[in-house]
Design a protein around this motif. Sequence first.
Motif, short mmCIF file in Angstrom:
data_model
loop_
_atom_site.label_atom_id
_atom_site.label_comp_id
_atom_site.label_asym_id
_atom_site.label_seq_id
_atom_site.Cartn_x
_atom_site.Cartn_y
_atom_site.Cartn_z
N SER A 347 -21.57 -40.82 48.90
CA SER A 347 -21.24 -40.15 47.64
C SER A 347 -22.14 -40.65 46.52
CB SER A 347 -19.78 -40.41 47.27
OG SER A 347 -18.92 -39.93 48.28
N ALA A 348 -22.27 -39.82 45.51
CA ALA A 348 -23.01 -40.23 44.31
C ALA A 348 -22.28 -41.37 43.63
CB ALA A 348 -23.16 -39.04 43.37
N GLU A 349 -23.03 -42.31 43.10
CA GLU A 349 -22.41 -43.45 42.44
C GLU A 349 -21.76 -43.06 41.12
OE1 GLU A 349 -25.34 -46.45 41.99
OE2 GLU A 349 -25.59 -46.80 44.15
N VAL A 350 -22.32 -42.05 40.46
CA VAL A 350 -21.78 -41.60 39.18
C VAL A 350 -21.42 -40.12 39.32
CG1 VAL A 350 -22.19 -41.30 36.71
CG2 VAL A 350 -23.20 -43.25 37.93
N THR A 351 -20.15 -39.82 39.14
CA THR A 351 -19.69 -38.44 39.21
C THR A 351 -19.39 -37.93 37.81
OG1 THR A 351 -17.35 -39.04 39.43
CG2 THR A 351 -18.65 -38.94 41.46
N GLN A 352 -19.20 -36.63 37.71
CA GLN A 352 -18.95 -36.03 36.40
C GLN A 352 -17.62 -36.49 35.81
OE1 GLN A 352 -18.64 -31.78 36.72
NE2 GLN A 352 -17.50 -31.87 38.64
N ASP A 353 -16.74 -37.04 36.64
CA ASP A 353 -15.46 -37.55 36.15
C ASP A 353 -15.51 -39.03 35.84
OD1 ASP A 353 -14.34 -35.02 36.48
OD2 ASP A 353 -13.87 -35.42 38.59
N ASP A 354 -16.66 -39.63 36.00
CA ASP A 354 -16.77 -41.07 35.77
C ASP A 354 -16.42 -41.39 34.31
OD1 ASP A 354 -18.68 -43.53 34.92
OD2 ASP A 354 -18.07 -43.71 37.02
N PRO A 355 -15.50 -42.34 34.08
CA PRO A 355 -15.11 -42.67 32.70
C PRO A 355 -16.28 -43.12 31.84
CG PRO A 355 -13.55 -43.61 34.27
CD PRO A 355 -14.70 -43.09 35.07
N ALA A 356 -17.19 -43.88 32.41
CA ALA A 356 -18.33 -44.36 31.63
C ALA A 356 -19.22 -43.18 31.22
CB ALA A 356 -19.13 -45.37 32.43
N LEU A 357 -19.37 -42.22 32.13
CA LEU A 357 -20.20 -41.05 31.80
C LEU A 357 -19.52 -40.19 30.74
CD1 LEU A 357 -22.84 -39.64 32.57
CD2 LEU A 357 -21.53 -38.27 34.20
N GLN A 358 -18.20 -40.08 30.85
CA GLN A 358 -17.48 -39.33 29.83
C GLN A 358 -17.62 -39.99 28.46
OE1 GLN A 358 -15.93 -36.44 30.09
NE2 GLN A 358 -16.23 -36.19 32.30
N SER A 359 -17.58 -41.32 28.46
CA SER A 359 -17.77 -42.05 27.20
C SER A 359 -19.17 -41.84 26.65
CB SER A 359 -17.51 -43.54 27.41
OG SER A 359 -16.17 -43.77 27.81
N ALA A 360 -20.15 -41.83 27.55
CA ALA A 360 -21.53 -41.61 27.12
C ALA A 360 -21.70 -40.22 26.53
CB ALA A 360 -22.49 -41.81 28.29
N LEU A 361 -21.04 -39.22 27.18
CA LEU A 361 -21.11 -37.86 26.65
C LEU A 361 -20.49 -37.80 25.26
CD1 LEU A 361 -21.68 -34.83 26.98
CD2 LEU A 361 -19.40 -34.63 28.02
N GLU A 362 -19.33 -38.43 25.12
CA GLU A 362 -18.67 -38.43 23.82
C GLU A 362 -19.55 -39.09 22.77
OE1 GLU A 362 -14.46 -39.92 21.79
OE2 GLU A 362 -14.88 -40.28 23.93
N ALA A 363 -20.17 -40.22 23.17
CA ALA A 363 -21.03 -40.93 22.23
C ALA A 363 -22.23 -40.07 21.85
CB ALA A 363 -21.49 -42.24 22.83
N CYS A 364 -22.82 -39.41 22.86
CA CYS A 364 -24.00 -38.59 22.57
C CYS A 364 -23.65 -37.42 21.67
CB CYS A 364 -24.61 -38.09 23.88
SG CYS A 364 -25.41 -39.38 24.85
N ASN A 365 -22.49 -36.79 21.92
CA ASN A 365 -22.08 -35.70 21.06
C ASN A 365 -21.78 -36.20 19.64
OD1 ASN A 365 -22.30 -33.47 22.76
ND2 ASN A 365 -20.34 -33.90 23.74
N ASN A 366 -21.27 -37.42 19.58
CA ASN A 366 -21.04 -38.00 18.26
C ASN A 366 -22.35 -38.24 17.52
OD1 ASN A 366 -18.27 -38.00 18.50
ND2 ASN A 366 -18.19 -40.05 19.39
N TYR A 367 -23.40 -38.53 18.28
CA TYR A 367 -24.70 -38.74 17.66
C TYR A 367 -25.12 -37.49 16.86
CZ TYR A 367 -25.08 -42.63 20.95
OH TYR A 367 -24.86 -43.78 21.66
N THR A 368 -24.87 -36.34 17.49
CA THR A 368 -25.25 -35.10 16.81
C THR A 368 -24.29 -34.76 15.68
OG1 THR A 368 -24.00 -33.78 18.41
CG2 THR A 368 -26.31 -34.21 18.91
N LYS A 369 -23.08 -35.30 15.76
CA LYS A 369 -22.10 -35.04 14.69
C LYS A 369 -22.28 -36.00 13.51
CE LYS A 369 -18.53 -33.50 17.93
NZ LYS A 369 -17.18 -33.80 18.47
N ALA A 370 -22.75 -37.21 13.81
CA ALA A 370 -22.80 -38.25 12.77
C ALA A 370 -23.71 -37.85 11.61
CB ALA A 370 -23.28 -39.56 13.39
N SER A 371 -23.23 -38.20 10.42
CA SER A 371 -24.03 -37.94 9.21
C SER A 371 -23.66 -39.00 8.19
CB SER A 371 -23.74 -36.55 8.67
OG SER A 371 -24.45 -36.33 7.49
N ILE A 372 -24.59 -39.92 7.94
CA ILE A 372 -24.36 -41.01 6.99
C ILE A 372 -25.36 -40.86 5.85
CG2 ILE A 372 -24.39 -43.50 6.62
CD1 ILE A 372 -23.92 -42.15 10.12
#
Length: 617
Positions: A347-372
């Motif tokens: 199996s793949a070591e990182v799946t689309q349900d991986d919590p760390a990957l989900q956190s990375a996606l959230e962080a990346c989407n936050n990057y595009t949302k962030a405005s300081i």
Amino acid sequence: MNNEENKGTLPEDDVGRPDETTDIEDRINATLDKILDDDEDEFDDIQVDYEDPEDEEPDNEAPDEENREIRETEDDYEKTKVWTDSSEEADEEESEEVMEEEPEQEEEVPAVRSRHKSARPGPVIYVPMDELDQNSDVPPGTRAKKKTHKGLKIFGLVMLMIIVLGGCAYGGISYYFTDRFFEGTWINGVDCSQKTAYEVEQLMAEKLSEYSIEVSSRNIAAQTIRGEDIDYQYMSTGEILQLLKKQKPYEWIRGLYEQKSYTVSENVGYNKTLLQEQLKSLNCAQAENQVEPENAYVAFRDNQFVIVPETEGSKLNIKEAYKLLDAAVEANEASIDFSDNQDAYVSAEVTQDDPALQSALEACNNYTKASITYTFGDQSTTLDGNTIKDWLQFDEKGQLVWDDNSFQQHVADYVAQLAATYDTVGTEREFQATSGRTVYVSSSVYGWKIDQAAETAQLSQEIQSGTQTTREPVYSQTANAYGVNDLGNTYIEVDLSEQHMYYYQDGVNIFESDFVSGNMSYADRQTHAGIFTLYYKKSPDVLRGGQKGTANYYEQPVQYWMPFDGGIGFHDADWRDEFGGDIYLTSGSHGCINLPPENAEVLYDLIQYDVPIVCFY
């Protein structure tokens, strides 16, 4: 005495001789019993056409000789029957009950005596039995009763024989099923009717002798492993015999109308080493057919971050695949599909349900949302997703390559750039002196200074959480005003060349005084140029300088002490008579600003800690 009279009477010497009468009665009774008991069926079969003489019309008026002889014989018989009836009265109680139901006879049989007959035998006359029965005095009910009794006896005997034969047959069949299964018995889909446990075991073995299993896998055509390739054979567990023992033989008849199905484990034996070899020889286990799985990842597509799912690949996990195949063979399965079980493949070591990957996606989407948005007085600058996304690293497939160290470095560099642009500490400023001169002053202790470590940490957190805000950066040091001239309108001006000072509050001069600064004849006593702020103020205090025990050591009590540059500060100097001018050139202080005592007192009351002190020559 005529003949008519002799026929109805017996000689007086014959009356009272019971031996002769009894002998006749016994013979008659024996004859009748034989006829009724032994030959009844034969008599029933004899058909005689008999017509009642009373119903017939005589052919002529005078009876012939033969009929006369018959009537005489019947008369003699009836007379004899009278004696018989009187002797058998007790035996025919049952017949009398039946006879009571019939009409009573109008004529009574007179009691007569038998006349003495000659020893010469008379002529033998044939009388049909049916006619004899009709003419006899036997009650009709008695005759029917005896026939019915006889029929019941025969019927009872027949039924008894049927029951006995049926019981024997039932017992025999029950014995037959003591070691055989009933009709309608099915085990594992096999009809076991009337078969012994051994025969059923043989059927099971025969069924499994042609065993094979079809193996399917990802992107590979199915292949078959034959039972003979792994020494596959049936192994008895004894369950079939136990089922037979639980069967109750006398219940065999239930099998004729009731079907029962049982399931027993089909224990098999096979060579596990051969099974492993067969698995490794399959196409799905060959190296050229192995495709590595790919991990799921975050990618920037269509101006947003998304998760690209992992790919399964077709690399077989031999150990897990063998476990699955072994279990299927042991369970006598006809097929197995490795695709149905993820464990069969790497199996793949990182799946689309991986919590760390989900956190990375959230962080990346936050990057595009962030405005300081940072503010610096009238100036401002904004950091948003358009800049932040450039701080992320992607490979040739567009997959995000997350490197936290690299990301943090980008954040730190951005903060450092802010500090270089907006910090005023250490920068040179243009200053308009009260005297009208334009001077340039700098300071390493006054001005705006961003706390880069603290700001980097806060900015990184805000980016990852998608914060949208407007604020000032985190400062380690602040000034009175923004911009290049951060002194503002409130400051203390110390003109060292003019030996005169001013205190401006909101642009208004609220205090001024002459002073004497450090002695210019000594380099270590000169008052430093720059911009400073008050450390503290104390009244009274003792000023000490130089090294104790040496010639340059001194102790000087003062009433008002206000330091701002290390050991240099404002204080009263009551030992001086004059202030200002060029005294500082040769007779100045050790570096402090000496004030007249009355002016020192006023300044002590006015000075504030955050007011910049601008010293220049």
